[in-house]
Design an enzyme around this catalytic site. Structure first.
Site, mmCIF file in Angstrom:
data_model
loop_
_atom_site.group_PDB
_atom_site.id
_atom_site.type_symbol
_atom_site.label_atom_id
_atom_site.label_comp_id
_atom_site.label_asym_id
_atom_site.label_seq_id
_atom_site.Cartn_x
_atom_site.Cartn_y
_atom_site.Cartn_z
ATOM 1 C CG LEU A 125 -1.982 0.911 1.518
ATOM 2 C CD1 LEU A 125 -2.793 1.292 0.375
ATOM 3 C CD2 LEU A 125 -2.588 1.386 2.146
ATOM 4 C CG HIS A 229 7.946 5.568 8.760
ATOM 5 N ND1 HIS A 229 6.772 6.149 8.545
ATOM 6 C CD2 HIS A 229 9.228 5.095 8.481
ATOM 7 C CE1 HIS A 229 7.955 7.131 7.902
ATOM 8 N NE2 HIS A 229 9.457 6.479 7.768
#
EC number: 2.3.1.109
Length: 344
Positions: A125, A229
């Site tokens: 993605l 992240h």
């Protein structure tokens, strides 16, 4: 209009551009033209039913239907780990105790695992930073659920998603630096590239086979176990609102969390339904954003529209019908974009 469609050979240049913007850490989207071309070919062979289940994988792109520009990619692996082992660490506990010494220590421990073998996986993605607006990220991520709902028999009971772990702008991974590098003797970026280009034999050959006490890792590495992240935090939130949960499995490279959910418990899959489509001018009203997708396996399309999610007859303009590759009288799949209203 922004639409999701199956990847094509002609998308290779656009995918190379996207790969160059990831900043590293997205293993399945390496900036390697041969690898990406092979990925496209594998996706096309999946649609044409030429591959065994363990090799099947669907790839979709987000396209501007007016300009043909591609701004995002998403994918589904049908069944992971049936050819090459699929590794995680399971974050568990080992207890060391002595009644005689009045000592009791419950120690967080990493166990090498293949527990998700056979699961379907949401992967790859990535949305171009310039496209991160107007609900594009939601469309890119959740369109896969519309495809899975329409072609449920193609996928397995459990769906997993590996989330990108903590890596800085220079490619430094605290988890890798404290653990992986000691066994693999290479930088994170090198290991990430090898894995992304299909050279995975080194993982099985060099992985530590015994449980690892997390207390032996640096404090910085311990702190990022199961964390994402910063740029991945929105993607994690999207999946969690669809029913995905972190069950204490992490990535062996960067320590990022693996989320999982039973396929029939995913909100967008469970609540999506088929409605008849008609051509016309949609009635005015303050309607929520909805996902709409056709039921065409080889020419799948998905997009966002404003509509009553409970309607039994969806009115779309001629341009919307054309973008979705459907005609008046067809049945399309419809579901509210979010459990709670999301303005796009």
């Amino acid at each position: 209009m922004r639409v999701i469609r199956p990847v094509e050979h002609a998308d290779i240049a656009a995918l190379m551009q996207l790969a160059g913007k990831t900043g590293g850490g997205l293993t399945s989207l390496p900036a390697n033209e041969a690898t990406l071309a092979a990925r496209i070919e594998r996706a096309l062979k999946t649609w044409s039913d030429e591959l065994p289940k363990g090799e099947q994988g669907y790839v979709f792109v987000l396209e501007d239907s007016e300009t043909g520009e591609v701004g995002g990619i998403c994918a589904i692996e049908v069944a992971v780990g049936l050819n090459d082992p699929w590794y995680n660490y399971r974050v568990g506990t080992l207890v060391h105790a002595s009644k005689e010494l009045n000592v009791y220590n419950a120690l967080p421990t990493l166990f090498l695992s293949n527990d998700h073998t056979g699961s379907s996986e949401l992967c790859t993605l990535f949305l171009d930073p310039e496209w991160r607006k107007e609900g594009n990220g939601y469309l890119l991520s959740k369109s896969r659920f519309m495809f899975m709902a329409a072609f449920r028999d193609k996928f397995n009971e459990k769906v997993v998603a590996e989330m990108r772990g903590v890596i800085d702008e220079h490619g430094y991974s605290p988890f890798w630096q404290s653990l992986g590098k000691r066994f693999f003797s290479m930088d994170f970026s090198r290991a990430d590239f090898l894995c992304g280009t299909g050279q995975k034999a080194f993982i099985a050959e060099l992985m530590p086979k015994h449980p690892i006490y997390t207390h032996f890792l640096s404090e910085e590495a311990q702190a990022v176990i199961g964390e994402v992240h910063p740029q991945t935090a929105p993607a994690r939130a999207v999946l969690e609102k669809e029913g995905f949960r972190y069950r204490h499995y992490i990535d062996i490279f960067d320590g990022g969390p693996t989320l999982e959910c039973d396929i029939d418990r995913v909100r967008a899959i469970r609540k999506s339904r088929l409605v008849e489509v008609a051509e016309g001018q949609p009635a005015p009203g303050d309607y929520p954003a909805c996902l709409v997708a056709n039921e065409n396996y080889h020419h799948f399309r998905a997009a966002l529209v404003r509509a009553d999610p409970q309607t039994s007859r969806l009115v779309l303009t001629a341009a919307q019908l054309d973008a979705l590759k459907c005609r008046a009288g067809d049945h399309v799949r419809l579901v509210r974009l979010c459990a709670e209203e999301k303005t796009v």
